[in-house]
Design a protein around this motif. Structure first.
Motif, PDB file in Angstrom:
ATOM      1  N   ASP A  11       0.830  -1.209   0.000  1.00 59.23           N
ATOM      2  CA  ASP A  11       0.000   0.000   0.000  1.00 59.23           C
ATOM      3  C   ASP A  11       0.867   1.264   0.000  1.00 59.23           C
ATOM      4  N   LEU A  12       1.959   1.235   0.776  1.00 58.50           N
ATOM      5  CA  LEU A  12       2.868   2.378   0.771  1.00 58.50           C
ATOM      6  C   LEU A  12       3.504   2.557  -0.597  1.00 58.50           C
ATOM      7  N   ALA A  13       3.815   1.442  -1.251  1.00 55.47           N
ATOM      8  CA  ALA A  13       4.406   1.518  -2.594  1.00 55.47           C
ATOM      9  C   ALA A  13       3.430   2.166  -3.574  1.00 55.47           C
ATOM     10  N   ARG A  14       2.163   1.793  -3.464  1.00 53.72           N
ATOM     11  CA  ARG A  14       1.157   2.405  -4.347  1.00 53.72           C
ATOM     12  C   ARG A  14       1.045   3.901  -4.099  1.00 53.72           C
ATOM     13  N   GLY A  15       1.102   4.285  -2.813  1.00 55.12           N
ATOM     14  CA  GLY A  15       1.041   5.710  -2.496  1.00 55.12           C
ATOM     15  C   GLY A  15       2.228   6.465  -3.061  1.00 55.12           C
ATOM     16  N   LEU A  16       3.409   5.879  -2.952  1.00 51.49           N
ATOM     17  CA  LEU A  16       4.600   6.514  -3.521  1.00 51.49           C
ATOM     18  C   LEU A  16       4.498   6.586  -5.047  1.00 51.49           C
ATOM     19  N   ALA A  17       3.943   5.561  -5.671  1.00 53.09           N
ATOM     20  CA  ALA A  17       3.784   5.564  -7.125  1.00 53.09           C
ATOM     21  C   ALA A  17       2.876   6.712  -7.567  1.00 53.09           C
ATOM     22  N   ILE A  18       1.832   6.974  -6.790  1.00 53.92           N
ATOM     23  CA  ILE A  18       0.928   8.091  -7.106  1.00 53.92           C
ATOM     24  C   ILE A  18       1.667   9.421  -6.967  1.00 53.92           C
ATOM     25  N   LYS A  22       2.528  12.251  -9.926  1.00 51.16           N
ATOM     26  CA  LYS A  22       2.149  13.662  -9.824  1.00 51.16           C
ATOM     27  C   LYS A  22       3.362  14.579  -9.962  1.00 51.16           C
ATOM     28  N   GLU A  23       4.493  14.142  -9.426  1.00 47.21           N
ATOM     29  CA  GLU A  23       5.677  14.999  -9.396  1.00 47.21           C
ATOM     30  C   GLU A  23       6.411  15.040 -10.722  1.00 47.21           C
ATOM     31  N   ALA A  24       6.429  13.938 -11.452  1.00 46.63           N
ATOM     32  CA  ALA A  24       7.195  13.871 -12.696  1.00 46.63           C
ATOM     33  C   ALA A  24       6.509  14.677 -13.803  1.00 46.63           C
ATOM     34  N   ALA A  25       7.193  15.710 -14.272  1.00 45.76           N
ATOM     35  CA  ALA A  25       6.634  16.548 -15.341  1.00 45.76           C
ATOM     36  C   ALA A  25       6.551  15.743 -16.636  1.00 45.76           C
ATOM     37  N   GLN A  26       5.435  15.868 -17.333  1.00 42.13           N
ATOM     38  CA  GLN A  26       5.205  15.060 -18.526  1.00 42.13           C
ATOM     39  C   GLN A  26       6.052  15.489 -19.718  1.00 42.13           C
ATOM     40  N   MET A  52       7.170   3.174 -11.640  1.00 38.14           N
ATOM     41  CA  MET A  52       7.622   4.537 -11.928  1.00 38.14           C
ATOM     42  C   MET A  52       6.867   5.099 -13.129  1.00 38.14           C
ATOM     43  N   PRO A  53       6.733   6.424 -13.221  1.00 30.66           N
ATOM     44  CA  PRO A  53       6.167   7.020 -14.438  1.00 30.66           C
ATOM     45  C   PRO A  53       6.995   6.616 -15.650  1.00 30.66           C
ATOM     46  N   ALA A  54       6.375   6.574 -16.808  1.00 36.59           N
ATOM     47  CA  ALA A  54       7.042   6.106 -18.025  1.00 36.59           C
ATOM     48  C   ALA A  54       8.252   6.961 -18.392  1.00 36.59           C
ATOM     49  N   ASN A  55       8.246   8.218 -17.975  1.00 39.02           N
ATOM     50  CA  ASN A  55       9.352   9.108 -18.334  1.00 39.02           C
ATOM     51  C   ASN A  55      10.442   9.160 -17.265  1.00 39.02           C
ATOM     52  N   LEU A 236      11.808   9.912  -5.724  1.00 42.57           N
ATOM     53  CA  LEU A 236      10.911  11.066  -5.568  1.00 42.57           C
ATOM     54  C   LEU A 236      11.681  12.290  -5.087  1.00 42.57           C
ATOM     55  N   MET A 237      12.605  12.085  -4.164  1.00 43.78           N
ATOM     56  CA  MET A 237      13.427  13.193  -3.665  1.00 43.78           C
ATOM     57  C   MET A 237      14.302  13.763  -4.780  1.00 43.78           C
ATOM     58  N   LEU A 238      14.831  12.893  -5.638  1.00 46.01           N
ATOM     59  CA  LEU A 238      15.637  13.364  -6.771  1.00 46.01           C
ATOM     60  C   LEU A 238      14.787  14.170  -7.750  1.00 46.01           C
ATOM     61  N   ILE A 239      13.595  13.687  -8.038  1.00 45.17           N
ATOM     62  CA  ILE A 239      12.721  14.390  -8.976  1.00 45.17           C
ATOM     63  C   ILE A 239      12.333  15.756  -8.422  1.00 45.17           C
ATOM     64  N   HIS A 240      12.103  15.845  -7.106  1.00 48.23           N
ATOM     65  CA  HIS A 240      11.845  17.141  -6.461  1.00 48.23           C
ATOM     66  C   HIS A 240      13.004  18.095  -6.752  1.00 48.23           C
TER      67      HIS A 240
END
Length: 276
Positions: A11-18, A22-26, A52-55, A236-240
Protein backbone atom coordinates in the motif's frame (compact mmCIF):
# COMPACT_ATOMS: atom_id res chain seq x y z
CA UNK A 1 10.46 -7.35 10.71
CA UNK A 2 11.48 -3.81 11.60
CA UNK A 3 13.18 -1.81 8.82
CA UNK A 4 12.29 -4.49 6.24
CA UNK A 5 8.55 -5.21 6.21
CA UNK A 6 7.54 -1.55 6.26
CA UNK A 7 9.90 -0.84 3.36
CA UNK A 8 8.22 -3.54 1.26
CA UNK A 9 4.63 -2.57 2.07
CA UNK A 10 2.40 -2.79 -1.01
CA UNK A 11 0.00 0.00 0.00
CA UNK A 12 2.87 2.38 0.77
CA UNK A 13 4.41 1.52 -2.59
CA UNK A 14 1.16 2.40 -4.35
CA UNK A 15 1.04 5.71 -2.50
CA UNK A 16 4.60 6.51 -3.52
CA UNK A 17 3.78 5.56 -7.13
CA UNK A 18 0.93 8.09 -7.11
CA UNK A 19 3.21 10.79 -5.68
CA UNK A 20 5.85 10.04 -8.31
CA UNK A 21 3.28 10.26 -11.10
CA UNK A 22 2.15 13.66 -9.82
CA UNK A 23 5.68 15.00 -9.40
CA UNK A 24 7.19 13.87 -12.70
CA UNK A 25 6.63 16.55 -15.34
CA UNK A 26 5.20 15.06 -18.53
CA UNK A 27 7.31 17.21 -20.82
CA UNK A 28 10.68 15.84 -19.77
CA UNK A 29 12.59 12.63 -19.15
CA UNK A 30 14.28 11.83 -15.85
CA UNK A 31 17.41 9.66 -15.99
CA UNK A 32 18.36 8.44 -12.53
CA UNK A 33 21.52 6.39 -12.10
CA UNK A 34 21.56 3.85 -9.29
CA UNK A 35 25.22 3.44 -8.38
CA UNK A 36 24.86 0.19 -6.39
CA UNK A 37 24.18 -3.30 -7.66
CA UNK A 38 21.97 -3.74 -4.59
CA UNK A 39 19.67 -1.02 -5.92
CA UNK A 40 19.60 -2.65 -9.36
CA UNK A 41 18.66 -5.93 -7.69
CA UNK A 42 15.81 -4.26 -5.77
CA UNK A 43 14.55 -2.52 -8.92
CA UNK A 44 14.27 -5.80 -10.84
CA UNK A 45 13.24 -8.11 -7.98
CA UNK A 46 10.37 -5.93 -6.81
CA UNK A 47 9.34 -4.45 -10.18
CA UNK A 48 10.17 -0.90 -9.10
CA UNK A 49 10.55 0.30 -12.71
CA UNK A 50 6.94 -0.77 -13.38
CA UNK A 51 5.78 1.51 -10.55
CA UNK A 52 7.62 4.54 -11.93
CA UNK A 53 6.17 7.02 -14.44
CA UNK A 54 7.04 6.11 -18.02
CA UNK A 55 9.35 9.11 -18.33
CA UNK A 56 11.46 8.14 -15.29
CA UNK A 57 14.16 5.67 -16.25
CA UNK A 58 16.92 4.03 -14.24
CA UNK A 59 20.44 4.11 -15.64
CA UNK A 60 22.41 1.20 -14.25
CA UNK A 61 25.74 2.27 -12.76
CA UNK A 62 28.91 0.36 -11.86
CA UNK A 63 27.06 -2.16 -9.70
CA UNK A 64 29.92 -3.57 -7.64
CA UNK A 65 33.68 -4.05 -7.96
CA UNK A 66 33.11 -7.74 -8.77
CA UNK A 67 30.98 -6.72 -11.77
CA UNK A 68 33.59 -4.32 -13.16
CA UNK A 69 36.78 -6.11 -12.11
CA UNK A 70 39.38 -5.90 -14.90
CA UNK A 71 39.99 -9.27 -16.50
CA UNK A 72 43.71 -8.82 -15.92
CA UNK A 73 43.24 -8.99 -12.15
CA UNK A 74 41.65 -12.43 -12.42
CA UNK A 75 44.40 -13.51 -14.80
CA UNK A 76 46.98 -12.38 -12.26
CA UNK A 77 45.28 -14.30 -9.44
CA UNK A 78 45.17 -17.50 -11.49
CA UNK A 79 48.78 -17.02 -12.55
CA UNK A 80 49.84 -16.66 -8.90
CA UNK A 81 48.33 -20.03 -8.01
CA UNK A 82 50.02 -21.63 -11.03
CA UNK A 83 53.43 -20.07 -10.53
CA UNK A 84 53.83 -20.11 -6.78
CA UNK A 85 51.59 -22.99 -5.69
CA UNK A 86 49.93 -20.86 -3.05
CA UNK A 87 46.45 -20.98 -1.55
CA UNK A 88 44.11 -18.28 -2.83
CA UNK A 89 41.10 -17.39 -0.67
CA UNK A 90 38.20 -15.57 -2.25
CA UNK A 91 34.52 -14.79 -1.95
CA UNK A 92 32.15 -17.10 -3.84
CA UNK A 93 30.86 -14.40 -6.18
CA UNK A 94 34.31 -14.11 -7.78
CA UNK A 95 34.56 -17.77 -8.68
CA UNK A 96 32.67 -17.68 -11.99
CA UNK A 97 33.63 -14.18 -13.15
CA UNK A 98 35.21 -14.62 -16.61
CA UNK A 99 38.97 -14.27 -16.99
CA UNK A 100 40.83 -14.37 -20.31
CA UNK A 101 40.24 -17.24 -22.74
CA UNK A 102 37.01 -18.28 -21.03
CA UNK A 103 38.97 -19.09 -17.88
CA UNK A 104 37.82 -18.43 -14.30
CA UNK A 105 38.82 -19.10 -10.72
CA UNK A 106 36.28 -21.91 -10.65
CA UNK A 107 37.89 -23.60 -13.67
CA UNK A 108 41.35 -23.09 -12.18
CA UNK A 109 40.17 -24.79 -8.99
CA UNK A 110 38.68 -27.65 -11.01
CA UNK A 111 42.03 -28.35 -12.65
CA UNK A 112 43.84 -28.48 -9.32
CA UNK A 113 44.64 -24.95 -8.12
CA UNK A 114 44.22 -24.47 -4.36
CA UNK A 115 41.47 -21.85 -4.45
CA UNK A 116 39.15 -21.75 -1.45
CA UNK A 117 35.86 -19.95 -1.02
CA UNK A 118 35.58 -18.06 2.27
CA UNK A 119 32.88 -16.01 3.96
CA UNK A 120 35.20 -13.47 5.56
CA UNK A 121 38.78 -12.35 6.03
CA UNK A 122 38.71 -14.20 9.35
CA UNK A 123 38.25 -17.48 7.48
CA UNK A 124 41.36 -16.71 5.44
CA UNK A 125 43.33 -15.92 8.61
CA UNK A 126 42.21 -19.24 10.13
CA UNK A 127 43.53 -21.08 7.06
CA UNK A 128 46.86 -19.24 7.41
CA UNK A 129 47.12 -20.21 11.09
CA UNK A 130 46.36 -23.85 10.29
CA UNK A 131 48.88 -24.03 7.42
CA UNK A 132 52.01 -22.15 8.55
CA UNK A 133 54.13 -23.84 5.85
CA UNK A 134 51.93 -22.51 3.02
CA UNK A 135 51.42 -19.01 1.63
CA UNK A 136 47.81 -17.87 1.96
CA UNK A 137 46.65 -14.97 -0.22
CA UNK A 138 43.29 -13.30 0.30
CA UNK A 139 41.73 -11.86 -2.88
CA UNK A 140 40.38 -8.61 -1.39
CA UNK A 141 37.68 -6.85 -3.37
CA UNK A 142 34.87 -4.38 -2.80
CA UNK A 143 34.07 -0.73 -2.20
CA UNK A 144 34.50 0.86 1.22
CA UNK A 145 31.97 -1.58 2.71
CA UNK A 146 34.34 -4.56 2.61
CA UNK A 147 37.60 -2.65 2.99
CA UNK A 148 37.66 -2.29 6.81
CA UNK A 149 37.62 -6.09 7.34
CA UNK A 150 40.66 -6.36 5.07
CA UNK A 151 42.43 -3.73 7.15
CA UNK A 152 41.53 -5.61 10.34
CA UNK A 153 42.90 -8.87 8.90
CA UNK A 154 46.20 -7.25 7.95
CA UNK A 155 46.56 -5.77 11.44
CA UNK A 156 45.81 -9.12 13.02
CA UNK A 157 48.27 -10.95 10.78
CA UNK A 158 51.00 -8.48 11.68
CA UNK A 159 50.24 -8.68 15.40
CA UNK A 160 50.30 -12.49 15.32
CA UNK A 161 53.39 -12.69 13.14
CA UNK A 162 51.58 -14.58 10.35
CA UNK A 163 54.30 -14.22 7.72
CA UNK A 164 52.39 -16.58 5.41
CA UNK A 165 49.34 -14.31 5.05
CA UNK A 166 49.06 -11.58 2.43
CA UNK A 167 46.40 -9.71 0.48
CA UNK A 168 45.89 -9.27 -3.26
CA UNK A 169 44.21 -5.89 -2.93
CA UNK A 170 41.50 -4.91 -5.41
CA UNK A 171 39.47 -2.52 -3.28
CA UNK A 172 37.93 0.49 -5.01
CA UNK A 173 36.89 3.89 -3.65
CA UNK A 174 33.38 5.09 -4.45
CA UNK A 175 33.84 8.90 -4.79
CA UNK A 176 36.65 8.61 -7.40
CA UNK A 177 34.58 6.09 -9.37
CA UNK A 178 31.61 8.45 -9.28
CA UNK A 179 33.78 11.38 -10.35
CA UNK A 180 35.15 9.35 -13.28
CA UNK A 181 31.62 8.65 -14.50
CA UNK A 182 30.49 12.27 -14.24
CA UNK A 183 33.69 13.61 -15.82
CA UNK A 184 33.51 11.24 -18.79
CA UNK A 185 34.43 12.96 -22.07
CA UNK A 186 31.76 10.94 -23.88
CA UNK A 187 28.50 13.00 -23.72
CA UNK A 188 26.13 10.03 -23.77
CA UNK A 189 28.01 8.50 -20.84
CA UNK A 190 26.95 11.33 -18.54
CA UNK A 191 23.30 11.62 -19.58
CA UNK A 192 22.34 11.47 -15.91
CA UNK A 193 19.91 13.82 -14.16
CA UNK A 194 20.36 12.46 -10.65
CA UNK A 195 22.14 9.73 -8.69
CA UNK A 196 20.88 7.22 -6.14
CA UNK A 197 23.86 7.13 -3.78
CA UNK A 198 25.06 3.79 -2.39
CA UNK A 199 23.68 2.38 0.85
CA UNK A 200 26.24 0.28 2.70
CA UNK A 201 29.21 2.25 1.40
CA UNK A 202 27.67 5.38 2.84
CA UNK A 203 27.33 3.84 6.29
CA UNK A 204 31.13 3.75 6.26
CA UNK A 205 32.11 6.99 4.52
CA UNK A 206 29.01 9.07 5.36
CA UNK A 207 27.25 11.56 3.10
CA UNK A 208 29.83 14.37 3.23
CA UNK A 209 32.23 12.86 0.63
CA UNK A 210 29.59 13.23 -2.09
CA UNK A 211 29.49 17.03 -1.86
CA UNK A 212 31.56 17.32 -5.05
CA UNK A 213 28.75 15.69 -7.08
CA UNK A 214 26.45 18.65 -6.49
CA UNK A 215 29.20 21.28 -6.32
CA UNK A 216 31.34 20.31 -9.33
CA UNK A 217 28.80 18.62 -11.60
CA UNK A 218 25.49 20.28 -10.65
CA UNK A 219 23.98 16.81 -10.21
CA UNK A 220 21.62 15.97 -7.34
CA UNK A 221 22.40 12.88 -5.27
CA UNK A 222 20.19 11.09 -2.75
CA UNK A 223 21.64 8.29 -0.64
CA UNK A 224 19.09 5.47 -0.71
CA UNK A 225 18.51 2.29 1.25
CA UNK A 226 18.29 -1.07 -0.48
CA UNK A 227 14.59 -1.84 -0.02
CA UNK A 228 12.09 -1.10 -2.84
CA UNK A 229 10.38 1.74 -0.96
CA UNK A 230 13.81 3.24 -0.24
CA UNK A 231 14.49 3.36 -3.97
CA UNK A 232 11.10 4.86 -4.72
CA UNK A 233 11.31 7.52 -2.01
CA UNK A 234 14.86 8.47 -3.01
CA UNK A 235 13.71 8.73 -6.64
CA UNK A 236 10.91 11.07 -5.57
CA UNK A 237 13.43 13.19 -3.66
CA UNK A 238 15.64 13.36 -6.77
CA UNK A 239 12.72 14.39 -8.98
CA UNK A 240 11.85 17.14 -6.46
CA UNK A 241 15.39 18.48 -6.76
CA UNK A 242 15.43 18.26 -10.55
CA UNK A 243 12.07 20.05 -10.87
CA UNK A 244 13.25 22.83 -8.55
CA UNK A 245 16.58 23.20 -10.34
CA UNK A 246 18.52 22.20 -7.22
CA UNK A 247 21.64 20.06 -6.95
CA UNK A 248 22.19 18.92 -3.39
CA UNK A 249 23.26 15.84 -1.47
CA UNK A 250 20.32 14.45 0.50
CA UNK A 251 20.04 11.37 2.66
CA UNK A 252 16.98 9.13 2.42
CA UNK A 253 18.78 6.34 4.34
CA UNK A 254 18.68 8.21 7.63
CA UNK A 255 18.27 5.04 9.67
CA UNK A 256 21.83 4.00 8.84
CA UNK A 257 23.84 6.86 7.30
CA UNK A 258 25.25 9.97 9.00
CA UNK A 259 27.18 12.88 7.47
CA UNK A 260 30.52 11.74 8.92
CA UNK A 261 30.04 7.98 8.61
CA UNK A 262 31.91 5.40 10.65
CA UNK A 263 35.05 7.15 11.89
CA UNK A 264 36.56 3.97 13.33
CA UNK A 265 36.26 2.11 10.04
CA UNK A 266 37.71 5.08 8.15
CA UNK A 267 40.62 5.22 10.60
CA UNK A 268 41.39 1.54 10.02
CA UNK A 269 41.47 2.02 6.26
CA UNK A 270 43.71 5.08 6.50
CA UNK A 271 46.05 3.36 8.95
CA UNK A 272 46.61 0.19 6.98
CA UNK A 273 46.03 0.98 3.30
CA UNK A 274 47.53 3.44 0.83
CA UNK A 275 45.12 4.73 -1.84
CA UNK A 276 46.12 5.49 -5.43
Amino acid sequence: MKFIDEFRDRDLARGLAISLAKEAAQDRTYRLMEFCGGHTHAIFRYGVQDLMPANVRFVHGPGCPVCVLPTARLDQAIAMTDRYGLTLCTYADLMRVPASNRHSLFKAKARGADIRMVYSTQDALAIARANPERQIVFFAIGFETTTPPTAVALKQAKAEGLANFSVFCNHVLTPPAMRAILASPVPEAIAIDGILGPSHVSTVIGSDPYAFVARDFATPLVIAGFEPLDVMQASLMLIHQINEGRAEVENQYLRAVTPAGNRKAQGLMDEVLTWR
